[in-house]
Design a protein around this motif. Structure first.
Motif, PDB file in Angstrom:
ATOM      1  N   GLY A  32      33.256  25.373  39.418  1.00  0.00           N
ATOM      2  CA  GLY A  32      34.505  26.444  38.842  1.00  0.00           C
ATOM      3  C   GLY A  32      35.536  26.105  40.086  1.00  0.00           C
ATOM      4  N   GLN A  33      35.736  25.092  41.002  1.00  0.00           N
ATOM      5  CA  GLN A  33      36.667  25.004  42.006  1.00  0.00           C
ATOM      6  C   GLN A  33      38.039  25.202  41.445  1.00  0.00           C
ATOM      7  N   TYR A  34      38.062  24.655  40.161  1.00  0.00           N
ATOM      8  CA  TYR A  34      39.690  24.771  39.753  1.00  0.00           C
ATOM      9  C   TYR A  34      39.794  25.950  38.418  1.00  0.00           C
ATOM     10  N   TYR A  35      38.789  26.677  38.330  1.00  0.00           N
ATOM     11  CA  TYR A  35      38.765  27.627  37.154  1.00  0.00           C
ATOM     12  C   TYR A  35      39.466  28.907  37.826  1.00  0.00           C
ATOM     13  N   PHE A  36      40.833  28.908  37.494  1.00  0.00           N
ATOM     14  CA  PHE A  36      41.681  29.876  38.202  1.00  0.00           C
ATOM     15  C   PHE A  36      42.108  31.032  37.004  1.00  0.00           C
ATOM     16  N   ASP A  37      42.012  32.231  37.735  1.00  0.00           N
ATOM     17  CA  ASP A  37      42.415  33.560  36.522  1.00  0.00           C
ATOM     18  C   ASP A  37      43.920  33.684  36.255  1.00  0.00           C
ATOM     19  N   ASP A  38      44.312  34.638  35.489  1.00  0.00           N
ATOM     20  CA  ASP A  38      45.578  34.738  35.132  1.00  0.00           C
ATOM     21  C   ASP A  38      46.462  34.979  36.359  1.00  0.00           C
ATOM     22  N   GLU A  39      46.097  35.868  37.444  1.00  0.00           N
ATOM     23  CA  GLU A  39      46.650  36.263  38.395  1.00  0.00           C
ATOM     24  C   GLU A  39      47.017  35.147  39.246  1.00  0.00           C
ATOM     25  N   ILE A  40      46.398  34.060  39.449  1.00  0.00           N
ATOM     26  CA  ILE A  40      46.541  32.862  40.513  1.00  0.00           C
ATOM     27  C   ILE A  40      47.785  32.249  39.569  1.00  0.00           C
ATOM     28  N   TYR A  41      47.540  31.936  38.480  1.00  0.00           N
ATOM     29  CA  TYR A  41      48.560  31.155  37.711  1.00  0.00           C
ATOM     30  C   TYR A  41      50.195  31.855  37.862  1.00  0.00           C
ATOM     31  N   ALA A  42      49.782  33.208  37.552  1.00  0.00           N
ATOM     32  CA  ALA A  42      51.088  34.058  37.758  1.00  0.00           C
ATOM     33  C   ALA A  42      51.625  33.961  39.130  1.00  0.00           C
ATOM     34  N   ARG A  43      51.022  33.704  40.142  1.00  0.00           N
ATOM     35  CA  ARG A  43      51.648  33.904  41.399  1.00  0.00           C
ATOM     36  C   ARG A  43      52.321  32.402  41.558  1.00  0.00           C
ATOM     37  N   HIS A  44      51.603  31.292  40.850  1.00  0.00           N
ATOM     38  CA  HIS A  44      52.372  30.294  41.177  1.00  0.00           C
ATOM     39  C   HIS A  44      53.721  30.360  40.258  1.00  0.00           C
ATOM     40  N   ILE A  45      53.625  31.041  39.258  1.00  0.00           N
ATOM     41  CA  ILE A  45      55.059  30.846  38.254  1.00  0.00           C
ATOM     42  C   ILE A  45      55.780  31.647  39.198  1.00  0.00           C
ATOM     43  N   ASN A  46      55.568  32.974  39.559  1.00  0.00           N
ATOM     44  CA  ASN A  46      56.367  33.857  40.394  1.00  0.00           C
ATOM     45  C   ASN A  46      57.004  33.108  41.813  1.00  0.00           C
TER      46      ASN A  46
END
Length: 269
Positions: free
Chosen positions: A153-167
Motif C-alpha cells: 500500500g505504499q502508493y495507496y493515497f487517500d483523497d486528501e493527499i491527491y487534493a493537497r497535490h492539486i492545491n
C-alpha cells in the motif's frame, strides 16, 4: 515471425509489446502481439493485417506443443544476452515476460509505436467533446484497487493527499485558469468531493472507461499520479510533463519534478 505473448493489464501489455516491436523493427523482423489480437480492440494495431485471433491461436498452441521456441524474460535477473541470441537464431519464436526491455530502441521507434496505439475515434471523439473548456489542463491519476496491496500500500493515497497535490499545483500556477481531470479505478471518487477540497480549480470527473481515461490524460498539459504504467503511457503520446507521486508529501512536488517520458520510462517502479 516474433509472437509477443503479453500478460497483465492494458498498459503493461502495451509497453511489453512495444519493446519487442522495437527490437524486431531494428532487426527486420515482423512482430505480432498475441494479447492485442483478441483484447483491447480499440487501438489501431488491432485493425492491422497481422493482428487477429487466428494468429493468437496459432502461436498459443504451437508454443504449448513446443513447435515454437520461447524466449522468456520472466525474471529481472534472466540472462538477457542469451535470450537475445535465441531470438536472433530462430526465424519464428514466442517472446514473453515483463522484463524484455530495449529502452533505446523503444525511443528510436516511439513515433511508430504511438501510431500503432492510436485510439479509435469512437473512444476519442466523446472525450474531446467533454474537454472543450479553455485553460491549463491537469490530469490526476487516482490509482486505488490493487494498489491497496501492491508494495504494502505504499502508493495507496487517500483523497486528501491527491487534493493537497492539486492545491500545490494551483499555487504554482496562480495566474492560470486550471481544469483538473480525474482518472480513477475507484468508484467512490466524486467530482463534488474534490471540488470542495480544491476550490481554486475546476474539477472534472468524466467517469470514462479505461481507454477513454487514457486518452483524456494524454490530452492534458501536466500529469500527476503514483507510479503506474497507465499515466506513463498517457504521457508517451505527447511527452506531457509528469510528476510521479513517490511520496505522499505534496511539498516534495516542484516544477523541476515534472519530467518528460524518456526519464520516467527508464525509471519505472
Amino acid at each position: 515471425m516474433i509472437f509477443a505473448r503479453d500478460k497483465s493489464q492494458m498498459c503493461n501489455n502495451l509497453l511489453q509489446y512495444a519493446h519487442v516491436y522495437a527490437w524486431g523493427r531494428e532487426h527486420g523482423r515482423k512482430v505480432i502481439s498475441m494479447r492485442f489480437s483478441y483484447k483491447y480492440q480499440f487501438f489501431h494495431i488491432c485493425h492491422t493485417p497481422l493482428t487477429g485471433f487466428g494468429w493468437y491461436l496459432l502461436a498459443k498452441y504451437a508454443a504449448a506443443l513446443r513447435l515454437l521456441p520461447t524466449a522468456s524474460f520472466k525474471y529481472k535477473d534472466c540472462d538477457k544476452d542469451a535470450l537475445e541470441r535465441k531470438m536472433l537464431r530462430h526465424r519464428h519464436i514466442v517472446v514473453s515476460g515483463w522484463f524484455v526491455r530495449y529502452y533505446d530502441l523503444f525511443l528510436k521507434y516511439r513515433d511508430e509505436i504511438c501510431q500503432l496505439f492510436t485510439l479509435d475515434a469512437q473512444i476519442t471523439d466523446p472525450v474531446k467533446a467533454k474537454m472543450l473548456a479553455a485553460g491549463l489542463r491537469l490530469g490526476v491519476h487516482i490509482r486505488r484497487g490493487d494498489y491497496k496491496e501492491w508494495r504494502d500500500g505504499q502508493y495507496y493515497f487517500d483523497d486528501e493527499i491527491y487534493a493537497r497535490h492539486i492545491n500545490r499545483f494551483a499555487e504554482m500556477h496562480r495566474e492560470k485558469d486550471i481544469h483538473v481531470y480525474l482518472s480513477t479505478n475507484d468508484g467512490t471518487v466524486t467530482e463534488e468531493r474534490f471540488q470542495q477540497l480544491c476550490p481554486q480549480v475546476h474539477v472534472h470527473h468524466l467517469q470514462g472507461s479505461a481507454p477513454e481515461d487514457l486518452f483524456m490524460l494524454s490530452e492534458c498539459d501536466y500529469l500527476i499520479g503514483p507510479p503506474s504504467t497507465f499515466s506513463l503511457v498517457a504521457q508517451m503520446y505527447r511527452d506531457i510533463p509528469l510528476y510521479r507521486m513517490d511520496t505522499a508529501d505534496e511539498q516534495a512536488m516542484t516544477m523541476e519534478g515534472f519530467r518528460l517520458f524518456d526519464y520516467w520510462f527508464r525509471n519505472m517502479v
